[in-house]
Design a protein around this motif. Structure first.
Motif, PDB file in Angstrom:
ATOM      1  N   ALA A   1       0.829  -1.206   0.000  1.00 24.31           N
ATOM      2  CA  ALA A   1       0.000   0.000   0.000  1.00 24.31           C
ATOM      3  C   ALA A   1       0.864   1.258   0.000  1.00 24.31           C
ATOM      4  N   ALA A   2       1.941   1.268   0.787  1.00 23.26           N
ATOM      5  CA  ALA A   2       2.822   2.438   0.832  1.00 23.26           C
ATOM      6  C   ALA A   2       3.494   2.671  -0.522  1.00 23.26           C
ATOM      7  N   LEU A   3       3.955   1.615  -1.156  1.00 22.37           N
ATOM      8  CA  LEU A   3       4.567   1.754  -2.477  1.00 22.37           C
ATOM      9  C   LEU A   3       3.554   2.248  -3.502  1.00 22.37           C
ATOM     10  N   LEU A   4       2.325   1.735  -3.422  1.00 22.39           N
ATOM     11  CA  LEU A   4       1.296   2.140  -4.376  1.00 22.39           C
ATOM     12  C   LEU A   4       0.940   3.616  -4.206  1.00 22.39           C
ATOM     13  N   LEU A   5       0.744   4.066  -2.973  1.00 25.14           N
ATOM     14  CA  LEU A   5       0.381   5.469  -2.740  1.00 25.14           C
ATOM     15  C   LEU A   5       1.507   6.411  -3.175  1.00 25.14           C
ATOM     16  N   THR A   6       2.746   6.015  -2.903  1.00 25.29           N
ATOM     17  CA  THR A   6       3.873   6.844  -3.342  1.00 25.29           C
ATOM     18  C   THR A   6       3.927   6.947  -4.859  1.00 25.29           C
ATOM     19  N   SER A   7       3.684   5.823  -5.532  1.00 29.39           N
ATOM     20  CA  SER A   7       3.707   5.831  -6.995  1.00 29.39           C
ATOM     21  C   SER A   7       2.553   6.656  -7.557  1.00 29.39           C
ATOM     22  N   VAL A   8       1.376   6.555  -6.925  1.00 29.17           N
ATOM     23  CA  VAL A   8       0.220   7.337  -7.378  1.00 29.17           C
ATOM     24  C   VAL A   8       0.514   8.825  -7.272  1.00 29.17           C
ATOM     25  N   ARG A   9       1.097   9.218  -6.144  1.00 26.24           N
ATOM     26  CA  ARG A   9       1.365  10.642  -5.959  1.00 26.24           C
ATOM     27  C   ARG A   9       2.396  11.143  -6.973  1.00 26.24           C
ATOM     28  N   THR A  10       3.422  10.349  -7.206  1.00 25.40           N
ATOM     29  CA  THR A  10       4.438  10.741  -8.187  1.00 25.40           C
ATOM     30  C   THR A  10       3.855  10.818  -9.590  1.00 25.40           C
ATOM     31  N   ALA A  11       3.005   9.850  -9.937  1.00 22.62           N
ATOM     32  CA  ALA A  11       2.368   9.869 -11.254  1.00 22.62           C
ATOM     33  C   ALA A  11       1.455  11.078 -11.407  1.00 22.62           C
ATOM     34  N   GLU A  12       0.720  11.423 -10.353  1.00 28.22           N
ATOM     35  CA  GLU A  12      -0.136  12.610 -10.407  1.00 28.22           C
ATOM     36  C   GLU A  12       0.692  13.867 -10.653  1.00 28.22           C
ATOM     37  N   MET A  13       1.831  13.953  -9.977  1.00 28.80           N
ATOM     38  CA  MET A  13       2.676  15.143 -10.148  1.00 28.80           C
ATOM     39  C   MET A  13       3.222  15.229 -11.571  1.00 28.80           C
ATOM     40  N   THR A  14       3.711  14.111 -12.092  1.00 27.72           N
ATOM     41  CA  THR A  14       4.268  14.140 -13.447  1.00 27.72           C
ATOM     42  C   THR A  14       3.177  14.376 -14.489  1.00 27.72           C
ATOM     43  N   GLY A  15       1.985  13.784 -14.264  1.00 26.74           N
ATOM     44  CA  GLY A  15       0.880  14.030 -15.190  1.00 26.74           C
ATOM     45  C   GLY A  15       0.439  15.480 -15.181  1.00 26.74           C
ATOM     46  N   THR A  16       0.392  16.069 -13.987  1.00 26.63           N
ATOM     47  CA  THR A  16       0.025  17.480 -13.899  1.00 26.63           C
ATOM     48  C   THR A  16       1.090  18.365 -14.538  1.00 26.63           C
ATOM     49  N   SER A  17       2.355  17.961 -14.412  1.00 19.71           N
ATOM     50  CA  SER A  17       3.427  18.714 -15.080  1.00 19.71           C
ATOM     51  C   SER A  17       3.219  18.717 -16.587  1.00 19.71           C
ATOM     52  N   ALA A  18       2.899  17.533 -17.128  1.00 20.32           N
ATOM     53  CA  ALA A  18       2.644  17.465 -18.570  1.00 20.32           C
ATOM     54  C   ALA A  18       1.447  18.320 -18.950  1.00 20.32           C
ATOM     55  N   TRP A  19       0.395  18.279 -18.126  1.00 16.14           N
ATOM     56  CA  TRP A  19      -0.803  19.080 -18.384  1.00 16.14           C
ATOM     57  C   TRP A  19      -0.474  20.561 -18.420  1.00 16.14           C
ATOM     58  N   MET A  20       0.260  21.046 -17.415  1.00 22.95           N
ATOM     59  CA  MET A  20       0.547  22.476 -17.334  1.00 22.95           C
ATOM     60  C   MET A  20       1.495  22.926 -18.438  1.00 22.95           C
ATOM     61  N   LEU A  21       2.380  22.065 -18.856  1.00 22.55           N
ATOM     62  CA  LEU A  21       3.233  22.417 -19.975  1.00 22.55           C
ATOM     63  C   LEU A  21       2.448  22.470 -21.282  1.00 22.55           C
ATOM     64  N   LEU A  22       1.518  21.536 -21.447  1.00 18.67           N
ATOM     65  CA  LEU A  22       0.718  21.508 -22.675  1.00 18.67           C
ATOM     66  C   LEU A  22      -0.279  22.658 -22.739  1.00 18.67           C
ATOM     67  N   THR A  23      -0.806  23.063 -21.576  1.00 20.19           N
ATOM     68  CA  THR A  23      -1.839  24.106 -21.550  1.00 20.19           C
ATOM     69  C   THR A  23      -1.295  25.458 -21.101  1.00 20.19           C
ATOM     70  N   ARG A  24       0.002  25.500 -20.750  1.00 19.47           N
ATOM     71  CA  ARG A  24       0.636  26.740 -20.279  1.00 19.47           C
ATOM     72  C   ARG A  24      -0.018  27.300 -19.029  1.00 19.47           C
ATOM     73  N   GLY A  25      -0.249  26.419 -18.074  1.00 22.84           N
ATOM     74  CA  GLY A  25      -0.682  26.870 -16.754  1.00 22.84           C
ATOM     75  C   GLY A  25      -2.156  26.829 -16.493  1.00 22.84           C
ATOM     76  N   ALA A  26      -2.947  26.100 -17.253  1.00 22.41           N
ATOM     77  CA  ALA A  26      -4.385  26.005 -16.970  1.00 22.41           C
ATOM     78  C   ALA A  26      -4.608  25.231 -15.676  1.00 22.41           C
TER      79      ALA A  26
END
Length: 293
Positions: free
Chosen positions: A81-106
């Motif tokens: 569970a700890a490994l899964l939650l850590t991976s989820v949080r990291t994936a959310e951060m990287t996905g949001t990074s891609a989103w903000m780069l693609l949308t320029r801060g939306a």
């Protein structure tokens, strides 16, 4: 309603990746109940919309499912569970990074902004799912090698991962709240997350190598003990063979003496010699196998 379902439906791949990881690392307690709960979570992810519903569902899938609906040692389930939650949080951060780069801060938390930039939303969600799959794949590879040898240190590792996941959560929320218009901050935060998770993977890899080395040393000690036992047995057998050879030599000498006495006509002396040998051998048997020299 259609917009909400399309926007939240793009997050389902991350949920499916979590299911695949749990299925690979843990055994279900009630398989049918587990399937029903998993289907309900997918439906809730798509149909129920709220400001925090995706985070609640991810926490439920990452913490409640492995602890309640999967069997096995509690420490193993806590570690997964700890490994899964850590991976989820990291994936959310990287996905949001891609989103903000693609949308320029939306705004990444706005259904309207996600629908207005739907291609970018889908691309960032799939990128997050890919990152999550790669991280969990790396964890799963190392987990199989170390979980049996970590039972004395699982809780310390779980605590470390929990503090790390909470820190990443606070970091992401602070950036999203205080500087949503700065898309450059998210790649840097994502890099920090990835470095932390890669450090976790390396920690498990090193622990696995240490466990393998301990097992090899244990096998080497067992082989050494077996070799020593065989060597001792061979030594005893060689001593027995040597003793038999010496006994044959002694018997041959005594027979030669008796033959010489008999051929020389000294029957009385031969009889006395044989009687003496008999007494000596009987005395040797009583004393534990002594032998006349």
């Amino acid at each position: 309603m259609i917009q909400n379902a399309c926007v939240c439906g793009a997050l389902v791949p991350m949920l499916l990746v979590a299911y695949a990881f749990l299925g690979r690392t843990l055994a279900p307690r009630w398989p049918r109940v587990l399937r029903v709960v998993q289907m309900l979570l997918v439906l809730l992810m798509v149909l129920v919309v709220g400001p925090e519903h995706t985070r609640v569902i991810s926490i439920f899938a990452g913490a409640v499912l492995p602890l309640v609906l999967y069997a096995g040692d509690l420490r193993d389930r806590l570690l997964v569970a700890a490994l899964l939650l850590t991976s989820v949080r990291t994936a959310e951060m990287t996905g949001t990074s891609a989103w903000m780069l693609l949308t320029r801060g939306a705004s990444a938390q706005s259904i309207a902004a996600s629908w207005a930039n739907y291609p970018a939303h889908v691309a960032s969600a799939l990128f997050a799912a890919l990152v999550m799959a790669l991280l969990l794949w790396a964890f799963a590879r190392q987990l199989g090698a170390v979980r049996a040898g970590l039972h004395g240190r699982v809780m310390a590792l779980v605590g470390l991962l929990a503090v790390q996941s909470a820190s990443l959560l606070v970091l992401g929320n602070a950036i999203l709240r205080d500087a949503p218009a700065e898309p450059r901050l998210y790649p840097m935060a994502s890099a920090v997350c990835l470095l932390c998770v890669l450090a976790d993977v390396e920690l498990l890899r090193v622990a696995g190598r240490l466990r393998v080395r301990e097992e090899e040393l244990a096998r080497a000690r067992q082989l050494g003990a077996a070799v020593d036992e065989h060597a001792d047995r061979a030594r005893r057998e060689m001593e027995a063979v040597s003793e038999v050879a010496m006994l044959r030599h002694d018997v041959r000498n005594h027979l030669q003496v008796l033959r010489s006495l008999v051929e020389g006509g000294d029957e009385d002396e031969a009889i006395e010699y044989a009687r003496t040998l008999t007494q000596v051998w009987r005395s040797g048997e009583k004393d534990g196998g002594g032998r006349d020299a």
